[in-house]
Write an enzyme that holds these catalytic residues in place. Structure first.
Site, short mmCIF file in Angstrom:
data_model
loop_
_atom_site.label_atom_id
_atom_site.label_comp_id
_atom_site.label_asym_id
_atom_site.label_seq_id
_atom_site.Cartn_x
_atom_site.Cartn_y
_atom_site.Cartn_z
N HIS A 93 0.84 -1.20 0.00
CA HIS A 93 0.00 0.00 0.00
C HIS A 93 0.87 1.25 0.00
O HIS A 93 1.24 1.78 1.05
CB HIS A 93 -0.92 -0.02 1.23
CG HIS A 93 -1.93 1.08 1.27
ND1 HIS A 93 -2.92 1.13 2.26
CD2 HIS A 93 -2.14 2.15 0.50
CE1 HIS A 93 -3.67 2.19 2.07
NE2 HIS A 93 -3.22 2.84 1.00
N HIS A 125 1.31 5.13 -2.21
CA HIS A 125 0.68 6.08 -3.13
C HIS A 125 1.71 7.09 -3.63
O HIS A 125 2.63 7.48 -2.90
CB HIS A 125 -0.45 6.86 -2.45
CG HIS A 125 -1.61 6.02 -2.01
ND1 HIS A 125 -2.36 5.28 -2.90
CD2 HIS A 125 -2.17 5.81 -0.78
CE1 HIS A 125 -3.33 4.67 -2.23
NE2 HIS A 125 -3.22 4.97 -0.95
N ARG A 127 -2.29 8.73 -5.98
CA ARG A 127 -2.70 9.33 -4.70
C ARG A 127 -4.21 9.17 -4.52
O ARG A 127 -5.01 9.67 -5.32
CB ARG A 127 -2.32 10.79 -4.71
CG ARG A 127 -2.55 11.53 -3.42
CD ARG A 127 -2.01 12.95 -3.56
NE ARG A 127 -2.07 13.69 -2.32
CZ ARG A 127 -1.47 14.88 -2.15
NH1 ARG A 127 -0.78 15.41 -3.14
NH2 ARG A 127 -1.56 15.50 -0.99
N ALA A 128 -4.61 8.49 -3.46
CA ALA A 128 -6.03 8.15 -3.28
C ALA A 128 -6.90 9.38 -3.12
O ALA A 128 -8.00 9.46 -3.69
CB ALA A 128 -6.19 7.22 -2.09
N SER A 129 -6.45 10.34 -2.35
CA SER A 129 -7.29 11.52 -2.11
C SER A 129 -7.44 12.38 -3.35
O SER A 129 -8.33 13.24 -3.41
CB SER A 129 -6.70 12.36 -0.96
OG SER A 129 -5.43 12.87 -1.32
N HIS A 158 -5.82 0.19 5.89
CA HIS A 158 -5.84 0.87 7.19
C HIS A 158 -6.22 -0.09 8.31
O HIS A 158 -6.96 0.25 9.23
CB HIS A 158 -6.81 2.06 7.15
CG HIS A 158 -6.72 2.84 5.86
ND1 HIS A 158 -7.78 2.94 4.99
CD2 HIS A 158 -5.69 3.50 5.30
CE1 HIS A 158 -7.41 3.65 3.94
NE2 HIS A 158 -6.14 4.00 4.09
N GLU A 192 1.33 2.58 3.73
CA GLU A 192 0.65 3.73 3.13
C GLU A 192 1.64 4.88 2.86
O GLU A 192 1.28 6.04 2.81
CB GLU A 192 -0.50 4.23 4.01
CG GLU A 192 -1.57 5.02 3.26
CD GLU A 192 -2.71 5.48 4.16
OE1 GLU A 192 -3.59 6.18 3.66
OE2 GLU A 192 -2.71 5.12 5.37
N ARG A 222 2.53 11.60 8.50
CA ARG A 222 3.92 11.72 8.08
C ARG A 222 4.86 12.10 9.23
O ARG A 222 6.07 12.18 9.02
CB ARG A 222 4.03 12.77 6.97
CG ARG A 222 3.13 12.47 5.78
CD ARG A 222 3.41 13.37 4.61
NE ARG A 222 2.49 13.12 3.50
CZ ARG A 222 2.64 13.59 2.28
NH1 ARG A 222 3.69 14.35 2.00
NH2 ARG A 222 1.76 13.33 1.34
#
Length: 333
Positions: A6, A8, A72-74, A224, A283, A289
């Protein structure tokens, strides 16, 4: 081999965001805007620079070998614009991921986003999945269970609307990570309540409907750490027992990743969930971060937690490698 399932591309060069901002402005001015795909002018050197100081740096520092890498998921933003908006943006994003993997084939393996759009048939997503897997060598996809961006006004995952996608995933032998995008609903914070609530919701939709029995080869990765599922394992098993739902049969189709950012959370995950259903992931670089002041380590350095968990070496090796290869069989290529 330590595989992170996972990751991104959250560090894209500026021209990528600039192209998207222009597209969003155009569709805001005209909701029917189609536009041209055009070109996002990003050099190989710019891609290298964007990765060397982030994902690759952390791979080296943390001792991981390969990241399964997706857009990037968002930024998927399926609620933005119309079906053309999503299709053109998705194609650019997936092609950018392919370039990253071509530049660093030993560090990254590609997973695609899909051009989902509210109120639009799933056909375009099926077509993009075929394009990415058959023409570009992708090994999986991300599936957004809520393309509305936090309003949940589309069909649930058991609805026949989704079945062409599940059939295609079976045919191509690729898994889907069930991953929402940004929330445009003020009730849900994107990387907090929206992400974790969606993880739990997807699991419960599959459990209560039993639809996966019609797709014996369908595989989901719920990210998650599975949201609330491991913490409430007894609740879901108990409800399944009361209602006659096939809990154990469902677990044959679903895996949970280790994007849980503290030791007690990982300890619970590997104690409750069958270890054959746990996949290593961080992730990286993602929602969290910073550094945990209690430990001095990055919150998302999840390898530290897995290394410290009270499991034997065989289980640890399976979580890092063998389980992921089983879920992503196209990694062999």
């Amino acid at each position: 081999m330590i595989i992170d399932c996972h990751g991104h591309y959250t560090t894209t060069p500026p021209p990528v965001g600039e192209w998207r901002d222009a597209q969003k402005a155009a569709v805001e001015a005209d909701p029917l805007h189609v536009g041209e795909k055009g070109v996002i002018d990003v050099s190989d050197d710019a891609i290298r620079e964007s990765l060397e100081g982030a994902q690759l740096k952390f791979q080296r520092e943390r001792g991981t070998d390969l990241t399964i890498f997706s857009p990037r998921a968002s930024w998927m933003g399926h609620h933005v614009g119309n079906e053309h908006t999503s299709r053109l943006w998705t194609e650019h994003q997936n092609e950018l991921i392919r370039r990253c993997c071509d530049l660093y084939p030993e560090n990254f393996a590609p997973v695609c986003q899909l051009p989902q759009s509210p109120g639009v048939a799933i056909d375009s997503s099926v077509n993009e999945l075929h394009r990415c897997v058959e023409e570009m060598g992708f090994i999986g996809c991300n599936v957004n269970p809520d393309p509305s961006g936090g309003h949940w006004n589309g069909p649930p995952l058991w609805d026949r609307y989704w079945w062409p996608l599940w059939e295609a995933m079976q045919e191509l032998d690729v898994p889907g990570m069930i991953h929402v995008s940004t929330s445009c609903n003020d009730n849900f914070w994107t990387t907090g309540s929206h992400y974790l609530g969606a993880d739990t919701t997807a699991f419960v939709q599959a459990l209560t409907s039993g639809f996966m029995r019609d797709f014996p080869g369908l595989r989901w990765v719920i990210p998650h750490g599975g949201g609330a599922v491991p913490y409430h394992w007894g609740r879901f098993r108990g409800m399944a027992q009361d209602q006659g739902w096939d809990f154990d049969g469902l677990i044959d189709h679903i895996w949970f990743d280790t994007c849980v950012y503290h030791q007690p959370g990982i300890d619970l995950l590997v104690d409750v969930v069958p270890r054959s259903n746990v996949l290593f992931a961080s992730e990286m670089v993602g929602a969290v971060r910073g550094i945990d002041p209690d430990t001095g380590n990055y919150y998302d350095d999840t390898k530290i937690y897995v290394d410290s968990a009270a499991i034997d070496d065989a289980d640890r090796s399976a979580i890092y490698d063998a389980n992921i290869r089983r879920v992503y069989p196209r990694l062999r290529a």
